[in-house]
Design a protein around this motif. Structure first.
Motif, PDB file in Angstrom:
ATOM      1  N   GLY A  33      -6.771   0.005  -1.675  1.00  0.00           N
ATOM      2  CA  GLY A  33      -5.817   1.047  -2.046  1.00  0.00           C
ATOM      3  C   GLY A  33      -4.730   0.525  -2.969  1.00  0.00           C
ATOM      4  O   GLY A  33      -4.293   1.224  -3.897  1.00  0.00           O
ATOM      5  N   LYS A  67       1.303   4.018  -3.255  1.00  0.00           N
ATOM      6  CA  LYS A  67       1.159   5.474  -3.154  1.00  0.00           C
ATOM      7  C   LYS A  67       2.418   6.181  -3.642  1.00  0.00           C
ATOM      8  O   LYS A  67       2.347   7.211  -4.327  1.00  0.00           O
ATOM      9  CB  LYS A  67       0.861   5.873  -1.708  1.00  0.00           C
ATOM     10  CG  LYS A  67      -0.512   5.429  -1.217  1.00  0.00           C
ATOM     11  CD  LYS A  67      -0.706   5.811   0.254  1.00  0.00           C
ATOM     12  CE  LYS A  67      -2.083   5.385   0.760  1.00  0.00           C
ATOM     13  NZ  LYS A  67      -2.255   5.709   2.209  1.00  0.00           N
ATOM     14  N   ARG A 103      -4.595   1.348  -7.409  1.00  0.00           N
ATOM     15  CA  ARG A 103      -3.449   2.108  -7.920  1.00  0.00           C
ATOM     16  C   ARG A 103      -2.596   1.325  -8.908  1.00  0.00           C
ATOM     17  O   ARG A 103      -1.662   1.877  -9.497  1.00  0.00           O
ATOM     18  CB  ARG A 103      -2.581   2.577  -6.744  1.00  0.00           C
ATOM     19  CG  ARG A 103      -3.239   3.662  -5.903  1.00  0.00           C
ATOM     20  CD  ARG A 103      -2.320   4.128  -4.777  1.00  0.00           C
ATOM     21  NE  ARG A 103      -2.905   5.278  -4.084  1.00  0.00           N
ATOM     22  CZ  ARG A 103      -3.754   5.190  -3.064  1.00  0.00           C
ATOM     23  NH1 ARG A 103      -4.097   3.984  -2.604  1.00  0.00           N
ATOM     24  NH2 ARG A 103      -4.253   6.271  -2.508  1.00  0.00           N
ATOM     25  N   GLU A 153       2.602   6.045  -7.440  1.00  0.00           N
ATOM     26  CA  GLU A 153       1.643   6.989  -8.011  1.00  0.00           C
ATOM     27  C   GLU A 153       2.212   8.411  -7.992  1.00  0.00           C
ATOM     28  O   GLU A 153       2.106   9.156  -8.966  1.00  0.00           O
ATOM     29  CB  GLU A 153       0.345   6.918  -7.216  1.00  0.00           C
ATOM     30  CG  GLU A 153      -0.803   7.731  -7.803  1.00  0.00           C
ATOM     31  CD  GLU A 153      -2.091   7.515  -7.031  1.00  0.00           C
ATOM     32  OE1 GLU A 153      -3.102   7.151  -7.657  1.00  0.00           O
ATOM     33  OE2 GLU A 153      -2.085   7.702  -5.793  1.00  0.00           O
ATOM     34  N   LYS A 154       2.839   8.772  -6.898  1.00  0.00           N
ATOM     35  CA  LYS A 154       3.415  10.119  -6.736  1.00  0.00           C
ATOM     36  C   LYS A 154       4.634  10.324  -7.639  1.00  0.00           C
ATOM     37  O   LYS A 154       4.806  11.396  -8.227  1.00  0.00           O
ATOM     38  CB  LYS A 154       3.800  10.323  -5.275  1.00  0.00           C
ATOM     39  CG  LYS A 154       4.416  11.686  -4.986  1.00  0.00           C
ATOM     40  CD  LYS A 154       4.804  11.807  -3.514  1.00  0.00           C
ATOM     41  CE  LYS A 154       5.492  13.141  -3.241  1.00  0.00           C
ATOM     42  NZ  LYS A 154       5.910  13.252  -1.812  1.00  0.00           N
ATOM     43  N   ASN A 210       0.828  -1.206   0.000  1.00  0.00           N
ATOM     44  CA  ASN A 210       0.000   0.000   0.000  1.00  0.00           C
ATOM     45  C   ASN A 210       0.867   1.263   0.000  1.00  0.00           C
ATOM     46  O   ASN A 210       0.616   2.216  -0.755  1.00  0.00           O
ATOM     47  CB  ASN A 210      -0.933   0.005   1.213  1.00  0.00           C
ATOM     48  CG  ASN A 210      -1.882   1.190   1.215  1.00  0.00           C
ATOM     49  OD1 ASN A 210      -2.668   1.364   0.292  1.00  0.00           O
ATOM     50  ND2 ASN A 210      -1.799   2.014   2.247  1.00  0.00           N
TER      51      ASN A 210
END
Length: 398
Positions: A160, A116, A164, A119-120, A112
């Motif tokens: 999550g 994230k 993604r 993605e960033k 998870n």
């Protein structure tokens, strides 16, 4: 291409290690820079490690994890949480940002956080779903309403990760469907069974078995974890019903319920051998000697297509299956490679065991069908090239 493979539950990286991600790393490293990021704590032995066995064409990084004493305990989830944070820290501090991250799911905290981060940072993030958490926990702790409340945080973590992902791979169609249900980017998912490399399996199977089989004996085998998800009690009860006509039971593996299973086998006075945990090559050699294999997964299990299915099919023996996964039951029926039995029904299982014990020609034919299934569905030498194509694909990148 610089690829990171993240898998918390890697095995020992030895020559006989049959781990999915170990195999994939070797395949990818032929033309790419590959690093496996795994845990300093080995789940199967519950021991810490610092160095891999042998030298390989890719990098192996052990990220610190506190560890835990049992598969099911609160310390395990805290341990996963710490490991996940350490993985994110390691990747952030890595000298070079990778082109892609291929991530095993579960566990959940690490994937998870990495999802994230990808993605960033605009890093391609591909997941490989090995099991469904928290769905698998509900088999062990199943209380209406209460279970949903307790496991809600895990569902949020899982969703999550799934949403993604830039590409979704899984060990079964069932798991792919779960992941893509919350993902609005991925149009097509990919199922690649855990499988095994048949050429390697066959080489190991040709070795000498550590067990001696007498003329005229028929053996029924189970291999895998001896835990709460597996109903060996039902198998033992079925054999007890057959009395002197029962085959010999060979149990390969260990786990928290090993002593309970052994005690029940003694109580029922059946002819059996518990080998404990053995290396993969020894397991293959023993499997080649047996006549029938059994897959006794309990009711409500979230398991779908798993490791032992590949080894069972590769061995070329008929399978007696109580697992309720429609995906695996359909495979057994499609290839006519054994019998699907009612979960927990020792009487019905005993009938099918006796049918196979008494009919040599049926055993042989179903065994041939099982081997054909292995060649078409489970041979990593063919199927894992699909994973390689997905991971290295130039399309579907942010």
């Amino acid at each position: 291409m610089d690829v990171i493979i993240i898998s918390e539950f890697c095995e020992d990286f030895s020559n006989t290690d049959n781990d999915r991600f170990f195999y994939l790393a070797k395949l990818l490293a032929e033309e790419n820079q590959v690093e496996i990021v795994t845990s300093s704590f080995r789940h199967t032995t519950k021991k810490h490690r610092r160095e891999p066995i042998g030298r390989w064409s890719f990098t192996i990084t052990f990220v610190e994890e506190p560890g835990y004493p049992k598969n099911i305990c609160l310390r395990r989830f805290q341990s996963h949480r710490v490991w996940g944070k350490n993985v994110l820290k390691y990747i952030k501090n890595r000298e070079k940002k990778p082109d892609a991250i291929y991530c095993a799911v579960p566990s959940l905290t690490g994937p998870n956080l990495v999802a994230k981060y990808c993605e960033k940072e605009n890093i391609r993030f591909i997941i490989d779903v090995q099991d469904l958490w928290p769905e698998a926990f509900r088999m062990i702790f199943h209380v209406p309403v209460v279970s949903n409340l307790i496991f809600a945080p895990f569902t949020i973590l899982a969703n999550g990760i799934y949403k993604r992902a830039d590409a979704i791979c899984a060990v079964s169609d069932t798991y792919c469907l779960r992941a893509v249900s919350v993902n609005h980017k991925v149009k097509e998912t990919t199922t690649v069974f855990l499988g095994t490399e048949l050429a390697i399996f066959d080489r190991y199977a040709a070795g000498n078995s550590v067990l001696e089989k007498k003329d005229g004996e028929v053996w029924l085998a189970y291999c895998g974890t001896l835990g709460s998800s597996y109903n060996l009690i039902c198998v033992i009860d079925a054999l007890a019903l057959l009395g002197d006509s029962a085959p010999r039971l060979i149990v390969m593996g260990d786990g928290p319920m090993m002593e309970e299973f052994q005690a029940h086998a003694t109580k029922k006075e059946i002819d059996c051998v518990f080998t404990g945990r053995i290396p993969y090559d020894e397991m293959c050699a023993i499997l080649s000697e047996v006549d029938i294999v059994v897959n006794p997964i309990k009711s409500r299990s979230a398991a779908s297509i798993i490791n032992k299915h590949a080894d069972y099919a590769a061995s070329g023996h008929p399978v007696l299956n109580t697992q309720e996964s429609q995906e695996y039951r359909a495979l057994v029926d499609e290839y006519h490679m054994g019998f699907n039995c009612i979960n927990g029904d020792s009487d019905g299982l005993a009938i099918r065991i006796k049918e196979l014990v008494d009919d040599y020609k049926l055993r042989v034919q179903m065994g041939k069908n099982a081997r054909r299934c292995a060649e078409e569905k489970f041979d990593r030498n063919k199927t894992y090239k699909i994973i390689e194509d997905i991971l290295l694909a130039k399309g579907n990148v942010r």
